[in-house]
Enzyme design. Structure first.
Site, mmCIF file in Angstrom:
data_model
loop_
_atom_site.group_PDB
_atom_site.id
_atom_site.type_symbol
_atom_site.label_atom_id
_atom_site.label_comp_id
_atom_site.label_asym_id
_atom_site.label_seq_id
_atom_site.Cartn_x
_atom_site.Cartn_y
_atom_site.Cartn_z
ATOM 1 C CB SER A 108 -0.964 -0.026 1.197
ATOM 2 O OG SER A 108 -1.960 0.958 1.059
ATOM 3 C CG ASN A 109 -0.417 4.687 -1.358
ATOM 4 O OD1 ASN A 109 -1.041 5.516 -0.706
ATOM 5 N ND2 ASN A 109 -0.956 4.048 -2.391
ATOM 6 N NE ARG A 110 5.844 6.797 3.959
ATOM 7 C CZ ARG A 110 6.127 6.093 5.050
ATOM 8 N NH1 ARG A 110 5.272 6.058 6.057
ATOM 9 N NH2 ARG A 110 7.271 5.429 5.121
ATOM 10 C CB ALA A 127 -2.347 7.392 -3.253
#
Ligand code: CTP
Ligand code: CA
Length: 228
Positions: free
Chosen positions: A33-35, A99
């Site tokens: 995943s991402n931030r 995102a």
């Protein structure tokens, strides 16, 4: 007509917003995943609702609450996000603030085990569909305004202009997400609106203020095309 006031310029309009990260499973216990916090996308959905729009927010996993007055579709993966967006069409405005993970993994059905003394597993990545580009290039039900975001760590405007052209959208909201910017997860954002007609730079603002201004700009652009 009485409701279609200056304060509620999106009455009668449907707005779809994507927000947050996507989460791509590796196996039943792990993911990629991402931030992304979802703060900016959720603020845009809330601002569009305040402007009178019917809003569908397609959100990846976030820790913040569903905004009031908005229909929220909770998803995990990019493929689920795409399906939820397509199910929510038609719309007057699409805003891709999520995102979206660029890649997914063919998930293993069981938890991947360490092989004592052996090599670590290799994750084979497959490119996810580009939700923004697919919406912008639709032949049927293309929203009148398709807006993307560009999270960049360098050459912000040039990269945003390249994305605008490559994806076929009407506007890119570009921001600097380099570590020094504090944008990821923070409450403020400093953006530039990049369109075919030029670049508008805004000062550093609260994400809710960025959302309100963006919604006002989009209402102006939409008003210039057609009334609902
Ligand atoms: N986007 C999308 N689907 C994807 C990837 C991106 O809808 N699979 C959207 C994002 O929501 C955003 C815009 O495209 O509105 C730009 O995302 P970004 O990650 O900056 O662009 P990419 O095309 O993925 O390029 P890169 O990550 O290599 O900079
Ligand atoms: Ca990307």
């Amino acid at each position: 007509a009485a409701l279609h006031s200056a304060e509620r310029p999106l009455v009668g309009r449907h707005v779809i917003v994507t927000s947050g990260p996507t989460r791509e499973p590796i196996d039943p216990a792990r993911f990629l995943s991402n931030r992304s916090s979802g703060k900016q996308g959720h603020a845009i959905a809330a601002a569009a609702a305040r402007a009178g729009a019917q809003v569908t927010l397609v959100s990846g996993p976030v820790e913040i609450a569903d905004p009031p007055g908005v229909t929220v579709r909770h998803v995990e993966t990019a493929l689920e996000m795409l399906a939820a967006v397509e199910a929510a069409l038609p719309a007057d405005i699409f805003i891709g603030a999520a995102a979206v993970a660029d890649w997914r993994i063919e998930p293993a059905p069981d938890k991947i085990k360490k092989q004592p003394g052996g090599a670590p597993p290799t994750l084979v990545l497959r490119e996810n569909p580009d939700i923004l580009a697919l919406v912008a290039r639709r032949e049927s039900e293309r929203p009148a305004l398709v807006v993307g975001f560009a999270a960049e760590t360098r050459d912000v405007i040039a990269n945003a202009q390249e994305k605008l052209a490559r994806k076929g959208c009407d506007l890119i909201v570009a921001n600097d997400v380099s570590a020094a910017s504090g944008v990821f997860g923070g409450d403020a954002n400093e953006v530039r609106l990049v369109g075919a007609d030029g670049v508008e730079s805004w000062p550093r603002l609260d994400k809710s203020e960025v959302a309100a201004r963006l919604v006002a700009r989009l209402a102006e652009r939409l008003g210039a095309t057609a009334e609902p």
